[in-house]
Design an enzyme around this catalytic site. Structure first.
Site, short mmCIF file in Angstrom:
data_model
loop_
_atom_site.label_atom_id
_atom_site.label_comp_id
_atom_site.label_asym_id
_atom_site.label_seq_id
_atom_site.Cartn_x
_atom_site.Cartn_y
_atom_site.Cartn_z
CB CYS A 183 -62.59 41.77 -20.00
SG CYS A 183 -61.08 41.26 -19.34
N GLY A 236 -60.35 46.32 -25.10
CA GLY A 236 -59.34 45.61 -24.29
C GLY A 236 -59.51 44.09 -24.61
CB CYS A 237 -58.51 41.10 -22.51
SG CYS A 237 -58.85 39.46 -22.81
CG PHE A 238 -61.46 38.78 -27.48
CD1 PHE A 238 -60.63 37.97 -26.53
CD2 PHE A 238 -61.62 38.60 -28.89
CE1 PHE A 238 -59.74 36.81 -27.17
CE2 PHE A 238 -60.56 37.54 -29.51
CZ PHE A 238 -59.81 36.92 -28.51
CB CYS A 281 -55.48 39.76 -22.98
SG CYS A 281 -56.94 39.02 -23.99
#
Length: 217
Positions: free
Chosen positions: A52, A48-50, A19
């Site tokens: 996613c 987690g990765c924004f 990310c």
């Protein structure tokens, strides 16, 4: 192939599925300004990765908009590069604007826990570090109780007491740089999106088809 070249290739490959690997600040068409109506509420989640997380929440019926940003720390005006150090205290967070007449905060909490591995401390594969930790933010005691009840039930029924999600009082949200907004939709062929974001979204859609907008199925 010498060792240095091998290390360089491996490092580049990891960036392609990270990310934090995308730092191209090329100009993109600004995301349309979202204007909330008087009935709209906002919830905040980090898992987690924004890229996613934003895509997942935007697929949910009743969610009007999801905005990528930073929250959970004390550093003023964090940036993508600064939070990538893991030293700001902030996590990649999504602000979820929703219509409570169509989707409840309780359902959003279900989406939150159902679209990640909440037992992973400081990360969601393949991204690790405090900036990717799982946080459910609350603004009221009622919201806190909903989150804690969900955790207690999931710990009992599914995760055997191993949930690592933080339950945190919401303080301030910083919107991320424009090129992060709707990143998955704007960059369908980007390496991380193809390898991580889309599979994670599809897994969620398969698990909760009843929660999706009509045009998402």
């Amino acid at each position: 192939m010498n060792i240095l070249k091998s290390i360089t290739i491996i490092s580049f490959s990891l960036l392609l599925i990270s990310c934090f690997g995308f730092t191209n600040k090329k100009e993109t068409q600004p995301k349309a300004t979202y204007i909330a109506n008087q009935n709209t509420k906002v919830a905040y989640f980090a898992s987690g990765c924004f890229w996613c997380v934003e895509a997942i929440f935007e697929s949910v019926n009743g969610v009007e908009e999801a905005v990528s940003g930073y929250a959970g720390g004390t550093t003023l005006n964090p940036s993508y590069r600064s939070i990538g150090t893991g030293k700001t205290g902030h996590a990649e967070t999504v602000a979820v604007y929703y219509n409570p007449d169509k989707v409840s905060f309780k359902t959003l909490v279900t989406v939150f826990f159902g679209s990640q591995d909440p037992t992973t401390k400081n990360g969601q594969h393949p991204d690790y570090g405090s900036q990717y930790r799982s946080i459910a933010f609350y603004k009221t005691d009622a919201e806190k109780q909903i989150i804690e009840k969900a955790i207690n039930q999931l710990n009992k029924d599914v995760y055997n007491g191993k949930i690592a999600t933080e339950v945190t009082k919401f303080k301030k949200f910083y919107k991320a740089e424009e090129y992060h907004q709707d990143f998955e939709r704007r960059n369908p062929n980007q390496g991380y999106v193809k390898a991580v974001s889309v599979p994670r979204l599809n897994k969620f859609k398969k698990k909760f088809p009843q929660l999706l907008k009509d045009d998402v199925h």
